[in-house]
Design a protein around this motif. Structure first.
Motif, short mmCIF file in Angstrom:
data_model
loop_
_atom_site.label_atom_id
_atom_site.label_comp_id
_atom_site.label_asym_id
_atom_site.label_seq_id
_atom_site.Cartn_x
_atom_site.Cartn_y
_atom_site.Cartn_z
N ALA A 146 0.62 -0.94 -0.01
CA ALA A 146 -0.04 -0.20 -0.15
C ALA A 146 0.96 0.79 0.16
O ALA A 146 0.63 1.69 0.84
N PRO A 147 1.64 1.59 -0.99
CA PRO A 147 2.53 2.76 -1.30
C PRO A 147 1.47 3.60 -0.90
O PRO A 147 2.92 5.00 -1.09
N THR A 148 0.76 4.06 -1.53
CA THR A 148 -0.11 5.16 -1.91
C THR A 148 -0.60 6.05 -0.95
O THR A 148 -0.65 7.72 -0.86
N ASP A 149 -0.27 5.59 0.41
CA ASP A 149 -0.40 6.79 1.32
C ASP A 149 0.87 7.48 2.43
O ASP A 149 0.93 7.97 3.11
N GLU A 150 2.11 6.50 1.47
CA GLU A 150 3.58 7.08 2.07
C GLU A 150 3.73 8.00 1.78
O GLU A 150 3.83 8.37 0.27
N ASP A 151 4.92 9.01 2.33
CA ASP A 151 5.09 10.55 1.58
C ASP A 151 6.42 10.03 1.35
O ASP A 151 7.40 11.35 0.89
N VAL A 152 7.23 9.44 1.50
CA VAL A 152 8.54 8.80 0.11
C VAL A 152 8.61 7.93 -0.58
O VAL A 152 7.96 7.20 -0.79
N PRO A 153 9.12 8.51 -1.57
CA PRO A 153 8.90 6.99 -3.31
C PRO A 153 9.94 6.30 -2.73
O PRO A 153 10.35 5.31 -2.19
N ASN A 154 8.84 5.74 -3.35
CA ASN A 154 9.11 3.89 -3.98
C ASN A 154 8.77 3.14 -2.00
O ASN A 154 9.40 2.23 -2.49
#
Length: 305
Positions: A146-154
């Motif tokens: 679930a990467p889309t709620d993280e604030d750092v790319p990748n």
């Protein structure tokens, strides 16, 4: 336009030949039956119909339209076709057409095709998905992230909530595509699905396996908007929950599907063609899960003249 003109001349010529024994009323009496023995078709939306075509000298000639009910029964299975045209046909094609249809030519959404054989098989065409693609080697994997709620790319740092997203490919930094599927022509797109609590939830339509799908730019999509997600088709389930669903949605132990959809699409539900099906386990990335080939979803049958 030239192809349609030539096809029209051919059809008119064949009809004139076949009408040589007609009575004075001009009624065509030299006709024969074309019978469809098709299984696995599904009901279309109210704005679409199935249409059959025979291929004569390389050009399509319509054999008529029909619908399919919710139990898969065809509204008509036998069609009266000009005998000369039918005997000259080399193949049969089934397409999905808009209703009403402003274009007399077949749409791009050609679903089935079969060639009339030779000898004892000359009057039978066994149909298959040749117009859509060859799915014999269809395969691939998916993973939970679930990467889309993280604030750092990748995806770093990880918010430890990877059970809320599914992506099609191999996990990594960055993840990589691995779907083995035929490239679809005009009239078709792939679409991903997760079976939610009330039914299938779309993860978006796509044509390429190494870039984000169409949901990536949809304001009604389910993913968060902090990070755009990896260069793969897939979706996180954080926002815009449909009625009956509770987000964030835990994907673990849920069925995941890749379907082939008509474009334009006739329904918000998955189309009958579902070449890849898998079930997520309890582990998130870097663990991935296999899709299996789902040939049971493919329509089959034959056409007899």
């Amino acid at each position: 336009m030239l192809k349609k003109f030539i096809s029209g001349i051919l059809v008119v010529s064949l009809v004139m030949v076949s009408c040589s024994d007609d009575d004075d009323s001009g009624t065509v009496v030299n006709e024969s039956n074309l019978t469809l023995n098709l299984d696995g078709l599904e009901a279309l939306g109210p704005d679409f119909l199935y249409e059959g075509w025979v291929i004569v000298a390389g050009s399509p000639v319509s054999t008529g339209t029909f619908s399919v009910n919710e139990t898969g029964d065809l509204s008509n299975t036998t069609f009266s076709v000009n005998t000369q045209i039918l005997e000259s046909a080399t193949a049969f094609v089934l397409s999905i057409e808009p209703n009403p249809d402003p274009d007399p030519a077949p749409a791009d959404t050609k679903l089935l095709r079969g060639e009339f054989g030779t000898g004892d098989a000359s009057n039978t065409a066994v149909v298959g998905l040749a117009p859509v693609g060859d799915f014999a080697a269809a395969a691939g994997t998916f993973f939970l992230r679930a990467p889309t709620d993280e604030d750092v790319p990748n995806g770093a740092p990880n918010n430890m909530n990877d059970q809320y997203g599914v992506w099609y490919g191999t996990p990594g930094m960055p993840p990589s595509p691995n779907l083995t599927l035929p490239v679809l022509g005009p009239g078709w797109k792939y679409e991903g699905w997760v079976i939610g609590d009330t039914g299938p939830l779309s993860t978006g339509t796509f044509s390429a396996f190494d870039m984000r799908d169409d949901n990536a730019t949809d304001p009604n999509g389910f993913s968060e908007t902090v990070f755009p997600g990896p260069p793969l088709p897939g979706e996180d389930f954080f926002r815009n929950a449909p009625a009956g669903e509770t987000f964030p949605l835990d994907i673990r132990n849920r069925m995941v599907i890749i379907s082939v959809e008509p474009d334009p699409d006739d329904s918000p539900a998955p189309f009958v063609l579902k070449p890849l099906v898998g079930t997520a386990g309890m582990e998130t990335a870097p663990v991935n899960y296999d899709f299996g080939l789902n040939e049971a979803s493919f329509p089959t049958g034959s056409v007899v003249r």
